[in-house]
Motif scaffolding. Structure first.
Motif, PDB file in Angstrom:
ATOM      1  N   LYS A 458       0.849  -1.202   0.000  1.00 55.49           N
ATOM      2  CA  LYS A 458       0.000   0.000   0.000  1.00 55.49           C
ATOM      3  C   LYS A 458       0.874   1.237   0.000  1.00 55.49           C
ATOM      4  O   LYS A 458       0.684   2.183  -0.764  1.00 55.49           O
ATOM      5  CB  LYS A 458      -0.854   0.008   1.276  1.00 55.49           C
ATOM      6  CG  LYS A 458      -2.251  -0.505   1.106  1.00 55.49           C
ATOM      7  CD  LYS A 458      -2.986  -0.124   2.394  1.00 55.49           C
ATOM      8  CE  LYS A 458      -4.183  -0.957   2.655  1.00 55.49           C
ATOM      9  NZ  LYS A 458      -4.672  -0.778   4.022  1.00 55.49           N
ATOM     10  N   LEU A 459       1.903   1.143   0.892  1.00 60.14           N
ATOM     11  CA  LEU A 459       2.788   2.295   1.044  1.00 60.14           C
ATOM     12  C   LEU A 459       3.550   2.598  -0.238  1.00 60.14           C
ATOM     13  O   LEU A 459       3.677   3.748  -0.657  1.00 60.14           O
ATOM     14  CB  LEU A 459       3.776   2.050   2.195  1.00 60.14           C
ATOM     15  CG  LEU A 459       3.182   2.192   3.593  1.00 60.14           C
ATOM     16  CD1 LEU A 459       4.221   1.843   4.643  1.00 60.14           C
ATOM     17  CD2 LEU A 459       2.686   3.615   3.821  1.00 60.14           C
ATOM     18  N   ALA A 460       4.019   1.468  -0.826  1.00 59.59           N
ATOM     19  CA  ALA A 460       4.794   1.647  -2.053  1.00 59.59           C
ATOM     20  C   ALA A 460       3.943   2.350  -3.110  1.00 59.59           C
ATOM     21  O   ALA A 460       4.368   3.304  -3.764  1.00 59.59           O
ATOM     22  CB  ALA A 460       5.279   0.294  -2.552  1.00 59.59           C
ATOM     23  N   LEU A 461       2.691   1.832  -3.227  1.00 58.39           N
ATOM     24  CA  LEU A 461       1.778   2.380  -4.234  1.00 58.39           C
ATOM     25  C   LEU A 461       1.463   3.849  -3.917  1.00 58.39           C
ATOM     26  O   LEU A 461       1.547   4.745  -4.765  1.00 58.39           O
ATOM     27  CB  LEU A 461       0.502   1.552  -4.223  1.00 58.39           C
ATOM     28  CG  LEU A 461      -0.337   1.616  -5.480  1.00 58.39           C
ATOM     29  CD1 LEU A 461       0.401   0.893  -6.615  1.00 58.39           C
ATOM     30  CD2 LEU A 461      -1.699   0.971  -5.245  1.00 58.39           C
ATOM     31  N   ALA A 467       4.039  10.854  -4.156  1.00 58.72           N
ATOM     32  CA  ALA A 467       5.254  11.591  -4.537  1.00 58.72           C
ATOM     33  C   ALA A 467       4.979  12.432  -5.785  1.00 58.72           C
ATOM     34  O   ALA A 467       5.287  13.635  -5.838  1.00 58.72           O
ATOM     35  CB  ALA A 467       6.394  10.608  -4.780  1.00 58.72           C
ATOM     36  N   GLY A 468       4.322  11.811  -6.760  1.00 57.25           N
ATOM     37  CA  GLY A 468       3.986  12.500  -8.021  1.00 57.25           C
ATOM     38  C   GLY A 468       3.024  13.648  -7.770  1.00 57.25           C
ATOM     39  O   GLY A 468       3.275  14.806  -8.154  1.00 57.25           O
ATOM     40  N   VAL A 469       1.928  13.251  -7.033  1.00 58.80           N
ATOM     41  CA  VAL A 469       0.865  14.242  -6.771  1.00 58.80           C
ATOM     42  C   VAL A 469       1.438  15.419  -5.981  1.00 58.80           C
ATOM     43  O   VAL A 469       1.240  16.596  -6.344  1.00 58.80           O
ATOM     44  CB  VAL A 469      -0.312  13.592  -6.021  1.00 58.80           C
ATOM     45  CG1 VAL A 469      -1.305  14.640  -5.537  1.00 58.80           C
ATOM     46  CG2 VAL A 469      -0.989  12.569  -6.901  1.00 58.80           C
ATOM     47  N   ALA A 470       2.185  15.065  -4.880  1.00 55.03           N
ATOM     48  CA  ALA A 470       2.736  16.112  -4.027  1.00 55.03           C
ATOM     49  C   ALA A 470       3.661  17.040  -4.824  1.00 55.03           C
ATOM     50  O   ALA A 470       3.619  18.266  -4.690  1.00 55.03           O
ATOM     51  CB  ALA A 470       3.497  15.465  -2.867  1.00 55.03           C
ATOM     52  N   LEU A 515       0.517  19.218   4.138  1.00 52.27           N
ATOM     53  CA  LEU A 515       0.041  17.876   3.811  1.00 52.27           C
ATOM     54  C   LEU A 515       0.952  17.200   2.793  1.00 52.27           C
ATOM     55  O   LEU A 515       1.377  16.048   2.979  1.00 52.27           O
ATOM     56  CB  LEU A 515      -1.402  17.974   3.275  1.00 52.27           C
ATOM     57  CG  LEU A 515      -2.091  16.645   3.034  1.00 52.27           C
ATOM     58  CD1 LEU A 515      -2.321  15.948   4.374  1.00 52.27           C
ATOM     59  CD2 LEU A 515      -3.434  16.857   2.346  1.00 52.27           C
ATOM     60  N   THR A 516       1.271  17.976   1.746  1.00 51.79           N
ATOM     61  CA  THR A 516       2.127  17.366   0.719  1.00 51.79           C
ATOM     62  C   THR A 516       3.487  17.059   1.312  1.00 51.79           C
ATOM     63  O   THR A 516       4.080  16.022   1.019  1.00 51.79           O
ATOM     64  CB  THR A 516       2.286  18.303  -0.491  1.00 51.79           C
ATOM     65  OG1 THR A 516       2.692  19.575  -0.011  1.00 51.79           O
ATOM     66  CG2 THR A 516       1.011  18.414  -1.289  1.00 51.79           C
TER      67      THR A 516
END
Ligand code: ADP
Length: 691
Positions: A458-461, A467-470, A515-516
């Motif tokens: 879950k964490l990896a996903l 990471a991308g979104v942030a 948050l990010t």
């Protein structure tokens, strides 16, 4: 009659007991033939013994009759001898010379001789048989030529015989003789019917001898005899001779009788009142056999008033006619009583022996069957649950004794096998339980590993995504923030009317930024790791309280600090602050109605320091406990991110520490942060603290 005593066994119960007893059956097999043999023997002895006894009685009475017969013959011979002796006597010869007439000496000589010889009469006859002289006197002139004895004497030969004389013939000898011969008949049951009332004939034993002169010429005949009617001396002599003292068992008694035809003319048989039974008659049965058919009678016969073992034989006269009977006999009752007594004693003895034998057999069988009986008892005890029941040592060395020994051995073997089997089953159970436990442990590990795997995945996903979104969000956020600052600068005081809105935008932008940042920190923590230093956890904790103090305004929450730890730990200050602030925030959120918040530190002996954050809030549901540290687990809906605890855990874990929690629903919660002194990566021992 329904009432049957309880102690009395019904026949069916007896039969059942018999059927169930091997001993009874075997004893029956042994005893039954014995009993049959005994009964057969008794029957045989009773029947056969009776016949032998009868035969013996008959044998004895027959020999008695022989003695009587001999005596009778002897008596007849005696009469002949005496007549012959007198015929040859000198006195008779002398008297003859004087002439036989009444004037001579003849009457006196005859009378003397008759008396001397005990005869009833003595006659001198001429060679033709006519009476010349007689004693007693009075019969001269009559002829006695009709008798065989007289004709034998006429032929020169002395002769004797027993003959029945008519009353007239007796009267010719003497009136007295005729009278003495009379016997009055008595009515006798069982005798042949008769209308006679008086026996007038006489049974006479008489003999005749030739009287010869010197030249041997027959000159006369001497004829003499004795009357047997009422001749009690004669019959008593026979009886005394046949039944001498001690010749009969005690209580028995011998009898002898002379019959003329079927009438007792001389007897010692007594009537009921002791009188001699003269004039009574023999039974018709005996009369027919002896007198009519000429056979001997050797059997029991009813004599006057009792049963006598009797012997009868016919008396034959000089013409060959059966004129009477000679009888001897003895009372059979005492003898048959003695026999019955002997038989009774014998039967009693037999029964006694049989009973004693059966009892002995039973006792013996009981001894023989002791091992068997004890085996049955042992089996019952075993059935009732007594596993230690045994037959025990038995005295018998026979097959049954050996069987009992082997039975015990078998039971012991069985018991041992049973125990072994039980042990085996127990150890099997233990092994199964052990394996089950191991399996459960393995399962728990498996579940945890699976959970961990899921979490990592879950964490990896999430990491990749966030990471991308942030990253993508950070750029527009920077632009918004920059432009907002520019707009505020440009507007200057003109911005006053929208100051509140601008501040809201400001706050929300910072929130997004935070948050990010957090997300990035969670997925790439190493990038955010600050410098580590040896810190006093209590001091950092006290500082954090100030950071959250503004949140306490709304709720009546009392904060208590108890920083007792003396040790320091190596950790990044900002990261420790983040962990503590997160725990304090959660505790404050858990107590919207107010409560106590305790912040404490303690030395973790040998390892480092523990930090305790305890609240008196609503607590945590049991089913939520395992998920508490999972990323994105939250119960606060839109208000929470579910990242606080998972990030805190990841941070602490990086320094070799751990976070555990204890809580009960409605009773608050306590979070414990285990921090290692040197901040190395080793995992802490939680000492059984739930996590
Ligand atoms: P968030 O606070 O954003 O929900 P956290 O990871 O910090 O995320 O907490 C996860 C959940 O743990 C919370 O939603 C809350 O249900 C529970 N929790 C944490 N601390 C406490 C506490 N002190 N008392 C009760 N519940 C708590």
């Amino acid at each position: 009659m329904p009432a049957v005593g309880p102690a009395r066994l019904k026949p069916s119960a007896l039969l059942r007991r018999y059927r169930a007893s091997l001993r009874a059956k075997l004893v029956s097999i042994v005893v039954a033939p014995l009993l049959v043999a005994l009964v057969a023997l008794l029957l045989l002895m009773t029947l056969w013994g009776d016949r032998v006894f009868q035969a013996l009685l008959a044998y004895k009475v027959n020999s008695d009759l022989l003695v009587a017969h001999e005596y009778f013959e002897h008596m007849v011979g005696g009469v002949k001898d005496r007549v012959l002796q007198e015929a040859r006597s000198h006195a008779l010869a002398e008297a003859l010379e004087g002439g036989p007439g009444h004037g001579g000496a003849m009457p006196a000589v005859l009378a003397g001789a008759r008396r001397a010889h005990g005869l009833d009469f003595l006659q001198l006859l001429d060679p033709q048989g006519r009476v010349l002289a007689a004693a007693p006197a009075g019969a001269s002139g009559t002829s006695q030529a009709g008798w065989r004895v007289v004709s034998s004497a006429a032929a020169g030969r002395a002769d004797a015989a027993t003959d029945a004389w008519s009353a007239a013939q007796l009267a010719e000898v003497s009136g007295d003789l005729a009278r003495r011969a009379q016997v009055a008949l008595r009515a006798t049951p069982n005798a042949a019917p008769t209308d006679r009332t008086l026996e007038t004939r006489g049974m006479v034993v008489h003999a005749a001898a030739p009287v010869v002169d010197g030249a041997g010429k027959l000159v006369a005949i001497l004829h003499g005899g004795t009357l047997l009617n009422n001749n009690l001396a004669f019959i008593d002599t026979i009886n005394a001779l046949v039944y001498q003292p001690e010749s009969l068992p005690r209580g028995s008694q011998g009898t002898a009788t002379l019959f003329l035809d079927d009438t007792r003319i001389a007897t010692n048989v007594r009537l009921f009142h002791g009188e001699r039974a003269l004039g009574t008659r023999v039974s018709r049965e005996v009369r027919d056999q002896v007198l009519l058919r000429g056979e001997k009678w050797l059997d029991l016969a009813f004599v006057v008033n009792d049963r006598y073992m009797s012997a009868y034989e016919p008396i034959v006269d000089s013409r060959g006619q059966r004129i009477g009977m000679l009888y001897v006999g003895y009372l059979a009752r005492p003898i048959s009583q003695a026999k019955d007594l002997a038989l009774g004693v014998l039967v009693g003895l037999f029964v006694l022996l049989a009973v004693a034998g059966a009892l002995f057999s039973l006792l013996w069988a009981r001894r023989i069957f002791t091992p068997m009986t004890r085996m049955v008892g042992t089996m019952r005890a075993l059935k009732a649950g007594n596993d230690n029941a045994r037959v025990g040592p038995v005295r018998s060395e026979d097959e049954l004794g050996q069987l009992a020994g082997q039975f015990d051995q078998l039971l012991s073997d069985l018991q041992q096998r049973n125990a072994e089997l039980r042990d085996w089953a127990d150890s099997l159970d233990r092994k199964v339980a052990e394996r089950t436990r191991e399996l459960e442990d393995a399962n728990t590990v498996l579940r945890a590993t699976r959970q961990q795997l899921i979490t990592s995945e879950k964490l990896a996903l999430a990491g990749q995504l966030t990471a991308g979104v942030a990253h993508e969000i950070n750029n527009p956020i920077a632009v918004i923030q920059g432009n907002l600052d520019v707009a505020r600068d440009i507007l200057g005081p003109a911005a006053e009317p929208v100051r509140h809105e601008l501040r809201l935008i400001d706050e929300q932008v910072r929130r997004i930024y935070l948050l990010t940042n957090r997300l990035l920190q969670f997925v790439r923590p190493e990038a955010y790791a600050g410098n580590t230093e040896r810190l006093d956890v209590g001091e950092v904790a006290a500082g954090c309280v100030d950071l959250v103090r503004h949140m306490l305004k709304d709720a009546a929450i009392r904060i208590e600090l108890a920083c007792l730890a003396t040790r320091r730990v190596r950790i990044s200050r900002s990261e420790l602050q983040q962990v503590i602030v997160n725990l304090l925030t959660n505790a404050i959120h858990a107590m919207p109605e107010g409560g106590n918040l305790t912040l404490a530190t303690r030395d973790w002996e040998g390892h480092g320091v523990t930090l305790h954050v305890r609240d008196t809030g609503r607590g945590i549901r049991e089913e939520d406990l395992p998920n508490l540290f999972n990323p994105f687990f939250t119960t606060k809906k839109q208000m929470g991110t579910g990242l606080g605890l998972s990030i805190s855990y990841a941070l602490v874990e990086r320094y070799g520490g751990r976070i555990t929690v204890e809580s009960k629903m409605g009773q608050g919660a306590e979070f414990i942060v285990w921090l290692r002194e040197d901040g190395s990566g080793a995992k802490p021992e939680t000492d059984g603290v739930e996590s």
